[in-house]
Design a protein around this motif. Sequence first.
Motif, mmCIF file in Angstrom:
data_model
loop_
_atom_site.group_PDB
_atom_site.id
_atom_site.type_symbol
_atom_site.label_atom_id
_atom_site.label_comp_id
_atom_site.label_asym_id
_atom_site.label_seq_id
_atom_site.Cartn_x
_atom_site.Cartn_y
_atom_site.Cartn_z
ATOM 1 N N GLU A 147 -1.026 3.572 -14.069
ATOM 2 C CA GLU A 147 -1.575 2.162 -14.081
ATOM 3 C C GLU A 147 -2.557 1.913 -12.603
ATOM 4 O O GLU A 147 -3.402 1.153 -12.692
ATOM 5 N N TYR A 148 -1.525 2.445 -11.599
ATOM 6 C CA TYR A 148 -2.294 2.120 -10.407
ATOM 7 C C TYR A 148 -3.556 3.108 -10.337
ATOM 8 O O TYR A 148 -4.566 2.458 -9.687
ATOM 9 N N ASN B 68 -1.106 -9.407 2.356
ATOM 10 C CA ASN B 68 0.149 -9.088 2.253
ATOM 11 C C ASN B 68 0.340 -8.180 3.729
ATOM 12 O O ASN B 68 0.660 -7.124 3.712
ATOM 13 N N LYS C 68 -5.480 3.559 -12.557
ATOM 14 C CA LYS C 68 -6.676 2.784 -13.468
ATOM 15 C C LYS C 68 -7.192 1.474 -12.574
ATOM 16 O O LYS C 68 -8.409 1.253 -12.813
ATOM 17 N N HIS D 120 -10.832 0.643 -11.526
ATOM 18 C CA HIS D 120 -11.325 -0.444 -11.862
ATOM 19 C C HIS D 120 -12.074 -1.175 -10.715
ATOM 20 O O HIS D 120 -13.004 -1.795 -10.705
ATOM 21 N N VAL E 113 7.378 -7.731 2.965
ATOM 22 C CA VAL E 113 6.816 -6.704 2.131
ATOM 23 C C VAL E 113 6.768 -5.432 2.453
ATOM 24 O O VAL E 113 7.298 -5.072 3.598
ATOM 25 N N SER E 114 6.935 -4.412 1.501
ATOM 26 C CA SER E 114 6.751 -2.910 1.811
ATOM 27 C C SER E 114 5.683 -2.620 1.302
ATOM 28 O O SER E 114 5.074 -2.736 0.163
ATOM 29 N N TYR E 115 5.312 -1.505 2.184
ATOM 30 C CA TYR E 115 4.089 -0.556 1.724
ATOM 31 C C TYR E 115 4.532 0.703 1.396
ATOM 32 O O TYR E 115 5.506 1.455 2.027
ATOM 33 N N GLY F 144 -5.246 4.346 -1.321
ATOM 34 C CA GLY F 144 -4.179 3.939 -2.283
ATOM 35 C C GLY F 144 -3.413 2.783 -1.841
ATOM 36 O O GLY F 144 -3.003 1.891 -2.803
ATOM 37 N N ASP F 145 -3.367 2.564 -0.724
ATOM 38 C CA ASP F 145 -2.906 1.343 -0.238
ATOM 39 C C ASP F 145 -3.510 0.048 -0.027
ATOM 40 O O ASP F 145 -3.126 -0.865 0.231
ATOM 41 N N ARG F 146 -4.910 0.341 -0.286
ATOM 42 C CA ARG F 146 -5.886 -0.564 -0.283
ATOM 43 C C ARG F 146 -6.261 -1.366 0.985
ATOM 44 O O ARG F 146 -6.080 -2.579 1.249
ATOM 45 N N PRO G 272 5.667 2.409 -1.562
ATOM 46 C CA PRO G 272 7.170 2.392 -2.336
ATOM 47 C C PRO G 272 6.566 3.951 -3.268
ATOM 48 O O PRO G 272 5.250 4.298 -3.542
ATOM 49 N N LEU G 273 7.738 4.486 -3.902
ATOM 50 C CA LEU G 273 7.467 5.578 -4.763
ATOM 51 C C LEU G 273 7.086 5.054 -6.225
ATOM 52 O O LEU G 273 7.767 4.131 -6.717
ATOM 53 N N ILE G 274 5.957 5.569 -6.857
ATOM 54 C CA ILE G 274 5.647 5.265 -8.021
ATOM 55 C C ILE G 274 5.401 6.387 -9.009
ATOM 56 O O ILE G 274 4.672 7.397 -8.590
#
Lengths: 393, 97
Positions: A220-221, A198, A223, A227, A207-209, A97-99, A211-213
């Motif tokens: 959207e993340y 980043n 999707k 992709h 930068v911040s890794y 998720g953090d890629r 976050p609450l989404i």
Amino acid sequence: MPKIVAVTGNEAVAEALRQVDPDVCAAYPITPQTDIMQRFSSFASNCKVKTEMILVESEHSAMSACVGASAAGGRVITATSSQGLALMWEILWIASGDRLPIVMPLVNRALSAPINIHGDHSDGMGARDCGWIQLWSENAQESYDNTIQAFRIAEHMDIRLPAMVCLDGFIISHSINRMEYLEDEKVKNFVGDFKQLNPLLNIEKPVSYGPLILTDYYMEYRKAHEHVMSKVPGVVMQVADEFEKMTGRKYGLFETYRLEDAEVGIVVLNSAAGTTKDVIDDFRAKGIKAGLLKPRLYRPFPYAQVGEALKHLKAVCVLDRADAFGGSFGPLFMDIASSLYIQDKKPLMFNRIYGLGGRDYMPDQAELVLNELAETVKTGKVKSVKEYIGVRE
Amino acid sequence: MKLKGWKELTPGAVVTEPGSSKKFKTGSWRAFKPKWIEENCIQCLFCWIYCPDMAVKVKDGKRGEFDYDYCKGCGICALECPGKKGNKAIVMEEEGK
Ligand code: SF4
Ligand code: SF4
């Protein structure tokens, strides 16, 4: 000149990791993977690599440390098996998720209980949908080659996803194979320098890794993740082409063996493919047109391409070295069935579960399956969609 | 604020704009609202120290109003507030009442 060696699968993977010389490695021992990290930590202790080794108290911590180190901006590795992967499960999703392009050899081993240390695919299959890339490997050479290519795929700027390199516990990890090592320089040039994206440690650009989404953006993340997964096969092919230019060894999304003109086919992952190919040759000699498909890129699964490669067959048997306890079929069967679902014309299909907990997959099992495939074509009927083979009644 | 589509997002939900959490107004989560009763306030600033969301404003060393854009209504300030002679200077009131 490449060096021809006789080594175990674990030795080959450890050698690939030494040649890549990553920045950080956090790992915890677990059979049959232990041997990789034992070898790698001696490379670190003997200054053969500059890698920072992090001692951790569990695989959950190992993957957590990898996430931190990768977000900080390093090239990061770990390795695990079975329960170790199960314990990492929560953090696997955070890494993807953090890629974060972490590379992890997974030496496939059965899951407990009952406790068993031998090779089957229940560990890797349990983590197949956690957003990682999975490359599966037949032998030591492929494990070595996949490990090297995994860095390029995972770290590709269009991808930035973690990648697992799967190899069969003991059968490959602890058996001696003949294979070729590349020169250190070639591997270094092939993987290139690690490019940061980043990094947390860049204080010029904070930068911040993590976050609450919430409801407004989570979907959207997801999707976006779906992709980026769809772009992986293209990158895998691009990296494989470059690798072929360097080594002469050709890799694809999957391997086919005598499949083009075949009437019946077996789909199987990893080490069992070798035995199956031998038996296919015997059946070909007897006039039965048999072929094989061995997935290499298992996640994301190249559904369209696999479907195209199999659709001309009259019958297909999918061999699964793991069961999915949903009262349904083995995980590989479900993927192959989905690949063929979108095709107008499809073969008759059945699923056989083999080799659980490291039970040997012997030529007579491949013979059994091939005979049944021939019978299925003759009668036009599948006798039974799912059965265990090599199991006592 | 117009919400972004999935193609416009930073990979891995990495936040690249420092201090942008200011844009995330969490006050809408509140079920209970703290109310400041100024006459009971002894200016100890416990509320300012304890608030996990920096939702108590202080100006020139003096206790100011709550910042309801960010106050989540956790009630910590009300619990910690000593007030004057046993009378709290912060009380929690149900939202919408
Ligand atoms: S209720 Fe909680 S968030 Fe709101 S001002 Fe008091 S301490 Fe801060
Ligand atoms: S904690 Fe209570 S008394 Fe102290 S400053 Fe805040 S409101 Fe006033």
